[in-house]
Scaffold this active site. Structure first.
Site, PDB file in Angstrom:
ATOM      1  N   CYS A  20      23.610  12.153  -1.098  1.00  0.00           N
ATOM      2  CA  CYS A  20      22.724  12.041  -0.124  1.00  0.00           C
ATOM      3  C   CYS A  20      22.464  10.535   0.406  1.00  0.00           C
ATOM      4  CB  CYS A  20      21.272  12.228  -0.801  1.00  0.00           C
ATOM      5  SG  CYS A  20      19.786  12.580   0.464  1.00  0.00           S
ATOM      6  N   HIS A  74      22.023  17.705  -3.356  1.00  0.00           N
ATOM      7  CA  HIS A  74      21.613  17.160  -4.876  1.00  0.00           C
ATOM      8  C   HIS A  74      22.367  17.934  -6.142  1.00  0.00           C
ATOM      9  CE1 HIS A  74      19.108  13.830  -3.080  1.00  0.00           C
ATOM     10  NE2 HIS A  74      19.099  14.671  -2.060  1.00  0.00           N
ATOM     11  N   GLU A 122      22.575  16.715  -8.975  1.00  0.00           N
ATOM     12  CA  GLU A 122      21.653  16.343  -9.992  1.00  0.00           C
ATOM     13  C   GLU A 122      20.291  16.860 -10.269  1.00  0.00           C
ATOM     14  OE1 GLU A 122      21.875  14.801  -7.174  1.00  0.00           O
ATOM     15  OE2 GLU A 122      19.961  13.559  -6.796  1.00  0.00           O
TER      16      GLU A 122
END
Lengths: 225, 74
Positions: A84, A194, A196
């Site tokens: 991002c 994302h 994560e």
């Protein structure tokens, strides 16, 4: 192996990145004002709004002291993952081709979406199958990937288009539905969604993001053998 | 010396902000407006105007997606 996760003023996803990295190895935060990468085997440039995203997203973070070391690390073949805002920083640093522009829907948008793996042979996607779909969230206002036609064609030939939005998922207007790209050498990857935030089925509804982190671990440990 | 740097999206790159403004104007009764583009203005005092181009290429603009124009005042 050890991940180094950068923290800029305005980062907001560095703690989730740290947690995701710790599911496959060791991980430590690296402050933007330090130059020491503390022996990290791979670097994560996390999401957020570094330096307030003033001027353009990533434009100022790109000149942080820690980024000088990251640029040297990447030039030596070290693995660098930008997520991002981290993707935006890596484009501004010219570690990745192209740029990220305002979403065509002109809104900050949050969606769980499906990505398709276009290159499963690389350092960041080696645990994925070609064409595999990953369910990963995206949340951003400036995620429209752009590179000129000549650059895009060269990237396509070199296998640098690593991830794309599945049909109907490209809310930001990225050219070619591109969600994630690598540099020519394949040791730097940037993506807007994302991974994560998708490491635990209980809280994310998907653990597909772990595949990216696991791929990095295998690449680093394979390189050592 | 006072300088202004005008930064605009490169021609041919989709400009959703410009499009939104272009669509908003007729709704307010302003007809006949086309080719609207929204950019940024950076104003600065510089001792050495010769450095402005380098400042633009390195930081103020992203030459991959933006054009810039430097205007020196007085």
């Amino acid at each position: 192996m050890k991940f180094g996760v950068l923290r800029f003023p305005g980062s907001c996803d560095e703690v989730d990145a740290l947690d995701a990295a710790r599911r496959v190895g060791d991980a430590e935060l690296l402050w933007h004002g330090d130059r020491d990468l503390k022996g990290a085997d791979a670097i994560i440039v996390p999401g957020g709004f570094s330096y307030g995203d003033y001027l353009r997203a990533g434009a100022i973070a790109r000149f942080a002291p820690v980024m000088e070391s990251v640029i040297d690390f990447a030039s030596d073949g070290g693995l660098v993952l930008g997520i991002c805002n981290g993707f935006q920083v890596l484009c501004e640093a010219r570690l990745l081709p192209g740029a990220l522009l305002g979403n065509t829907n002109r809104r900050f948008t949050f969606r769980q979406l499906e990505l398709e793996v276009l290159n499963s042979g690389g350092a960041f996607t080696r645990t994925c199958a070609l064409g595999e779909r990953l369910s990963i969230p995206a949340k951003h206002a400036w995620g429209r990937y752009y590179a000129d036609a000549e650059t895009l064609a060269a990237m396509d030939r070199a296998g640098q288009l690593v991830l794309r939005y599945a049909e109907g998922e490209n809310f930001n207007g990225s050219l070619g539905d591109i969600a994630g790209v690598s540099n020519e050498q394949g040791n730097v990857l940037g993506l807007m969604p994302h991974p994560e935030h998708a490491v635990d089925e209980l809280i994310g509804g998907s653990a597909d993001g772990l595949k990216i982190f696991e791929s990095i671990r295998l690449t680093v440990e394979g390189a050592r053998v | 010396m006072r300088a202004r740097v005008l930064i605009r999206p490169k021609a041919g790159i989709l400009d959703p902000q410009g499009e939104a403004v272009e669509r908003a104007l007729p709704a307010l009764g302003f007809e006949g407006v086309t080719n609207v583009h929204v950019g940024r203005l950076v104003e600065l005092d510089v001792e050495d105007p010769a450095q402005l181009e380098s400042m633009c290429d390195k930081l103020l603009a992203n030459p991959l997606v933006e054009d810039y124009e430097v205007v020196l005042d007085g």
